[in-house]
Motif scaffolding. Structure first.
Motif, mmCIF file in Angstrom:
data_model
loop_
_atom_site.group_PDB
_atom_site.id
_atom_site.type_symbol
_atom_site.label_atom_id
_atom_site.label_comp_id
_atom_site.label_asym_id
_atom_site.label_seq_id
_atom_site.Cartn_x
_atom_site.Cartn_y
_atom_site.Cartn_z
ATOM 1 N N LEU A 1 0.826 -1.210 0.000
ATOM 2 C CA LEU A 1 0.000 0.000 0.000
ATOM 3 C C LEU A 1 0.862 1.262 0.000
ATOM 4 C CD1 LEU A 1 -2.933 -0.788 2.467
ATOM 5 C CD2 LEU A 1 -3.057 -0.427 0.000
ATOM 6 N N MET A 2 1.887 1.288 0.843
ATOM 7 C CA MET A 2 2.755 2.467 0.903
ATOM 8 C C MET A 2 3.451 2.704 -0.434
ATOM 9 S SD MET A 2 4.431 2.514 4.718
ATOM 10 C CE MET A 2 5.069 0.836 4.652
ATOM 11 N N LEU A 3 3.935 1.628 -1.040
ATOM 12 C CA LEU A 3 4.626 1.775 -2.323
ATOM 13 C C LEU A 3 3.659 2.226 -3.415
ATOM 14 C CD1 LEU A 3 7.000 -1.330 -2.306
ATOM 15 C CD2 LEU A 3 7.633 1.074 -2.015
ATOM 16 N N SER A 4 2.446 1.681 -3.416
ATOM 17 C CA SER A 4 1.456 2.076 -4.414
ATOM 18 C C SER A 4 1.121 3.550 -4.305
ATOM 19 C CB SER A 4 0.194 1.228 -4.249
ATOM 20 O OG SER A 4 -0.845 1.696 -5.098
ATOM 21 N N LEU A 5 0.851 4.018 -3.092
ATOM 22 C CA LEU A 5 0.534 5.428 -2.898
ATOM 23 C C LEU A 5 1.719 6.314 -3.265
ATOM 24 C CD1 LEU A 5 -1.396 5.140 0.487
ATOM 25 C CD2 LEU A 5 -2.386 5.709 -1.740
ATOM 26 N N ALA A 6 2.919 5.903 -2.840
ATOM 27 C CA ALA A 6 4.110 6.710 -3.119
ATOM 28 C C ALA A 6 4.368 6.805 -4.618
ATOM 29 C CB ALA A 6 5.324 6.118 -2.408
ATOM 30 N N LEU A 7 4.229 5.695 -5.324
ATOM 31 C CA LEU A 7 4.497 5.701 -6.760
ATOM 32 C C LEU A 7 3.465 6.547 -7.509
ATOM 33 C CD1 LEU A 7 5.485 1.966 -7.278
ATOM 34 C CD2 LEU A 7 6.942 3.953 -7.710
ATOM 35 N N ARG A 8 2.207 6.451 -7.129
ATOM 36 C CA ARG A 8 1.184 7.249 -7.817
ATOM 37 C C ARG A 8 1.324 8.731 -7.511
ATOM 38 N NH1 ARG A 8 -4.321 4.966 -6.213
ATOM 39 N NH2 ARG A 8 -3.210 3.984 -4.499
ATOM 40 N N ILE A 9 1.579 9.056 -6.253
ATOM 41 C CA ILE A 9 1.764 10.465 -5.900
ATOM 42 C C ILE A 9 3.020 11.016 -6.564
ATOM 43 C CG2 ILE A 9 2.321 12.021 -3.987
ATOM 44 C CD1 ILE A 9 0.515 10.235 -2.220
ATOM 45 N N GLY A 10 4.108 10.260 -6.521
ATOM 46 C CA GLY A 10 5.350 10.713 -7.145
ATOM 47 C C GLY A 10 5.215 10.904 -8.642
ATOM 48 N N ALA A 11 4.529 9.949 -9.293
ATOM 49 C CA ALA A 11 4.346 10.060 -10.742
ATOM 50 C C ALA A 11 3.498 11.280 -11.093
ATOM 51 C CB ALA A 11 3.699 8.786 -11.282
ATOM 52 N N LEU A 12 2.406 11.501 -10.357
ATOM 53 C CA LEU A 12 1.556 12.652 -10.639
ATOM 54 C C LEU A 12 2.279 13.967 -10.380
ATOM 55 C CD1 LEU A 12 -1.981 11.664 -9.276
ATOM 56 C CD2 LEU A 12 -1.337 12.168 -11.644
ATOM 57 N N LEU B 1 -1.659 -1.868 -10.086
ATOM 58 C CA LEU B 1 -0.389 -2.000 -10.793
ATOM 59 C C LEU B 1 -0.489 -1.470 -12.221
ATOM 60 C CD1 LEU B 1 0.721 -5.512 -9.502
ATOM 61 C CD2 LEU B 1 1.528 -3.264 -8.755
ATOM 62 N N ALA B 2 -1.650 -1.654 -12.847
ATOM 63 C CA ALA B 2 -1.824 -1.136 -14.209
ATOM 64 C C ALA B 2 -1.833 0.389 -14.213
ATOM 65 C CB ALA B 2 -3.122 -1.676 -14.811
ATOM 66 N N GLU B 3 -2.440 0.998 -13.202
ATOM 67 C CA GLU B 3 -2.453 2.464 -13.137
ATOM 68 C C GLU B 3 -1.042 3.009 -12.936
ATOM 69 O OE1 GLU B 3 -4.301 5.844 -10.172
ATOM 70 O OE2 GLU B 3 -5.646 4.275 -10.919
ATOM 71 N N ILE B 4 -0.287 2.360 -12.064
ATOM 72 C CA ILE B 4 1.106 2.775 -11.851
ATOM 73 C C ILE B 4 1.900 2.624 -13.146
ATOM 74 C CG2 ILE B 4 3.252 2.161 -10.664
ATOM 75 C CD1 ILE B 4 1.462 1.350 -8.257
ATOM 76 N N ALA B 5 1.714 1.509 -13.833
ATOM 77 C CA ALA B 5 2.430 1.277 -15.094
ATOM 78 C C ALA B 5 2.074 2.313 -16.138
ATOM 79 C CB ALA B 5 2.128 -0.129 -15.615
ATOM 80 N N ALA B 6 0.798 2.706 -16.187
ATOM 81 C CA ALA B 6 0.366 3.715 -17.160
ATOM 82 C C ALA B 6 1.024 5.060 -16.874
ATOM 83 C CB ALA B 6 -1.154 3.851 -17.142
ATOM 84 N N LEU B 7 1.045 5.462 -15.621
ATOM 85 C CA LEU B 7 1.634 6.752 -15.263
ATOM 86 C C LEU B 7 3.144 6.747 -15.496
ATOM 87 C CD1 LEU B 7 -0.352 7.509 -11.982
ATOM 88 C CD2 LEU B 7 -0.667 8.563 -14.223
ATOM 89 N N LEU B 8 3.814 5.656 -15.170
ATOM 90 C CA LEU B 8 5.257 5.574 -15.396
ATOM 91 C C LEU B 8 5.575 5.553 -16.899
ATOM 92 C CD1 LEU B 8 6.394 3.031 -12.650
ATOM 93 C CD2 LEU B 8 6.501 5.540 -12.600
#
Length: 276
Positions: free
Chosen positions: A137-148, A261-268
């Protein structure tokens, strides 16, 4: 035997069937108060997943609109990219009731902590979050916030379009495990609601790609869109393969993890295509 209300309800207006499916997706995937539509069956019933997910890309777009507006508003108020991105992600969690995040945490706990298929499924059924789930959860939130936040620095207001599109594409990708895999628990809730047909999945994919095409006038380049779509597809394929090896099928938690994971992959993927 009495027929289900969804089967006997007559369409109340042109395009009603699609509107019913959209409303069903919005109710199932969020906490939004969606009113009963004219001629619709029981709005509180479980949606028929054989057909309803065809409208999931559009539902994902609607569900992400509050996040996009929060992102734009916070950015316009001068709160900076990090706070704007954090508030936008928080808005998305509130809209969905952390539905997908819960699935990601359960999958991380089960796949990471279980030694056997039965043990993994039992851990995933437990509502408590363990170490693997907490870290995921922490990694998911961090990756999405960081990417945005990074996207706001690079493409400014267009980041809101990217956020909404990533939500639509990732939910489309999350249908793949449902279509490709049998239920891991044949008697579970996931098996009871049915599985999307390949035709339903195909309609959802076409609709998702159509939404991607409509984003071109907003400034997202073709290469970026291709990487977003490719990232979602790769994430879906990877999650489905991991679920097949780990539990022999899919569950609702697997679908939630796939969306995250798909949302993170899309943003990255978008970040790769929009260098500083």
């Amino acid at each position: 035997m009495a027929q289900d209300a969804r089967d006997i309800a007559e369409p109340g207006f042109p395009g009603a069937r699609a509107a019913y499916d959209l409303a069903a997706c919005l109710r199932f995937y969020s906490r939004l108060p969606v009113p009963r539509l004219p001629g619709e069956g029981d709005p509180h019933g479980v949606p028929d997943f054989r057909t309803a997910p065809r409208m999931l890309p559009l539902a994902g777009l609607v569900l992400a609109l509050p996040s996009g507006l929060v992102l734009l508003g916070a950015w316009a108020l001068g709160l900076g990219p990090f706070l704007a991105a954090t508030l936008a992600v928080a808005a998305g969690v509130l809209v969905t009731g952390a539905l997908h995040e819960d699935g990601l945490a359960d999958v991380a706990d089960g796949f990471g902590g279980g030694a056997t298929r039965e043990c993994r499924l039992e851990i995933m059924r437990d509502s408590r979050i363990g170490a693997y789930g907490g870290v995921a959860l922490m990694l998911s939130l961090a990756l999405r916030i960081g990417a945005l936040a990074t996207l706001l620095d690079r493409i400014e207001a267009v980041a809101a379009v990217a956020l909404v599109l990533a939500a639509a594409l990732s939910r489309t990708a999350a249908l793949y495990p449902l279509v490709a895999l049998d239920p891991a628990r044949p008697g579970g809730a996931g098996a009871a609601v049915g599985r999307p047909s390949r035709r339903t999945f195909g309609i959802a994919v076409v609709l998702g790609l159509g939404l991607a095409g409509l984003s071109l006038p907003f400034g997202l380049p073709v290469a970026a869109l291709a990487l977003m779509v490719g990232g979602c597809a790769l994430a879906a394929w990877g999650v489905a393969g991991l679920a097949r090896r780990s539990i022999g099928g899919q569950t609702g938690d697997v679908v939630g993890a796939c969306q995250q994971l798909a949302e993170i992959a899309a943003l990255l993927g978008l970040l790769v295509a929009t260098p500083a």
